[in-house]
Write an enzyme that holds these catalytic residues in place. Sequence first.
Site, short mmCIF file in Angstrom:
data_model
loop_
_atom_site.label_atom_id
_atom_site.label_comp_id
_atom_site.label_asym_id
_atom_site.label_seq_id
_atom_site.Cartn_x
_atom_site.Cartn_y
_atom_site.Cartn_z
N GLN A 90 0.70 -0.91 0.16
CA GLN A 90 0.00 -0.33 -0.07
C GLN A 90 1.14 1.36 0.03
O GLN A 90 0.71 2.17 -0.08
CB GLN A 90 -0.79 -0.04 1.62
CG GLN A 90 -1.83 -1.36 1.29
CD GLN A 90 -2.89 -1.72 2.74
OE1 GLN A 90 -2.62 -0.23 3.33
NE2 GLN A 90 -3.32 -2.21 2.62
N HIS A 154 -0.06 -0.17 5.43
CA HIS A 154 -1.09 0.38 6.71
C HIS A 154 0.51 1.80 6.76
O HIS A 154 0.74 2.14 7.68
CB HIS A 154 -1.51 0.57 7.79
CG HIS A 154 -2.27 -1.06 7.87
ND1 HIS A 154 -2.78 -1.56 8.69
CD2 HIS A 154 -3.00 -1.32 6.69
CE1 HIS A 154 -3.79 -2.83 8.49
NE2 HIS A 154 -3.84 -2.55 7.67
N GLU A 248 -14.06 3.70 9.77
CA GLU A 248 -14.72 3.83 10.88
C GLU A 248 -14.20 6.15 10.97
O GLU A 248 -13.68 5.47 9.57
CB GLU A 248 -13.72 4.39 12.29
CG GLU A 248 -14.22 2.93 13.37
CD GLU A 248 -13.20 3.25 15.17
OE1 GLU A 248 -13.15 2.08 15.01
OE2 GLU A 248 -12.45 4.06 14.64
N TYR A 269 -9.16 -10.99 9.64
CA TYR A 269 -9.96 -11.39 8.08
C TYR A 269 -9.92 -12.88 7.78
O TYR A 269 -10.86 -13.48 7.55
CB TYR A 269 -9.14 -11.25 7.22
CG TYR A 269 -8.52 -9.87 7.11
CD1 TYR A 269 -10.08 -8.66 6.82
CD2 TYR A 269 -7.36 -9.13 7.45
CE1 TYR A 269 -9.79 -8.08 6.42
CE2 TYR A 269 -7.52 -7.89 7.25
CZ TYR A 269 -8.24 -7.05 6.91
OH TYR A 269 -7.88 -5.33 6.56
#
Length: 375
Positions: A90, A154, A248, A269
């Site tokens: 990512q 992340h 969120e 997961y």
Amino acid sequence: MKQFLSLLTFLSICLYSCAQQEPSEISAETPVKVNYVTQVVVPELNIPWGMEFLPEGSILITEKTGTLIHFKDGKKTEIDGLPEIYLRGQGGLMDIKLHPDYNNNGWIYFSYASSEGEGDGGNTAIMRAKLNENTLTNIEHLYKGATNTKKGQHFGSRIEFDKAGYLYFSIGDRGNRDVNPQDITRDGGKIYRLHADGSVPEDNPFVGETDAKQAIFSYGHRNPQGMVMHPTTGEIWVNEHGPKGGDEINIISKGKNFGWPVISYGINYSGTPFTEITEKEGMEQPLFYWVPSIAPSGMAFPYSEKYPDWKNSVLVGSLKFQYLERLIIEDHKVIKREKLFEGLGRFRNIKLAPDGYLYAGVEGVGIVKIIPDSF
């Protein structure tokens, strides 16, 4: 017997979570009659992570793969001068933000994955630079998360300024959920606040605490990939990825602990629980959470006369389900959800531009402009 007790514990958690999940019980309506359509203005982009509009109307676009594009007069020009970008999972070239007084000082801010510093791998870094024709100059490195890791998940990372000119940015937990987010002596799982020049404000919440990262403003986050200042209240809103469930929306507040991974509305997961609680004293509850996860990314308030029927709402891109979600807000509560432009693609970024129109970065499509259907 142990298997029975484990099953009983899991069912108890599920029942408790269901009892608490009032926000996510508001389902996203589809189809919704939309008075707007999308128009591609910058075609053929891969992962347009961030974008900013220069004063004359041209667009700077970050491609996650490490390319900074200047789109002007229908042409794409690659900008030189970026530092080495660490491409993994990512991580890559992420957000871009102009200084609020860009017209006078010319500063442009970037978040990106960098291999500089201690350890193998990389972590999220923040820099600023100026644009001279097609080259970045006056590069200043403002912050670098430590330590590096080869994990690919992340990194965060969005950038925003508040009305007082403070610089906020996010770094995700870097795949180390059980250590980084709750430890203020470590980077990762945090929202940070700096002065625009990279110095630490004296009133940051952990200034003076032994070994604490002085730039931290709030902690207990997982992977915030949406961040925007509310245009009227000045609050900094973020959205962040949960695990399986538990994405969120949070309103950031000085020194607050947002709970990850001690409290969460999500599960592993694999379907197994990793925490038994969704709330705890001293930890903040989200303004809203999604179950199931939508994988939120870009975020914008459509507060413009161009969108009179979208007032009192926030827009969030869904990477997982490939639509733009409109959440209608009343007294800091989500009262309704709508799916917009379903199937167009993965909405990575969305921004309200100076011309009053919304522009969205859609993976594999490009930059699209949201315009009235009768335009």
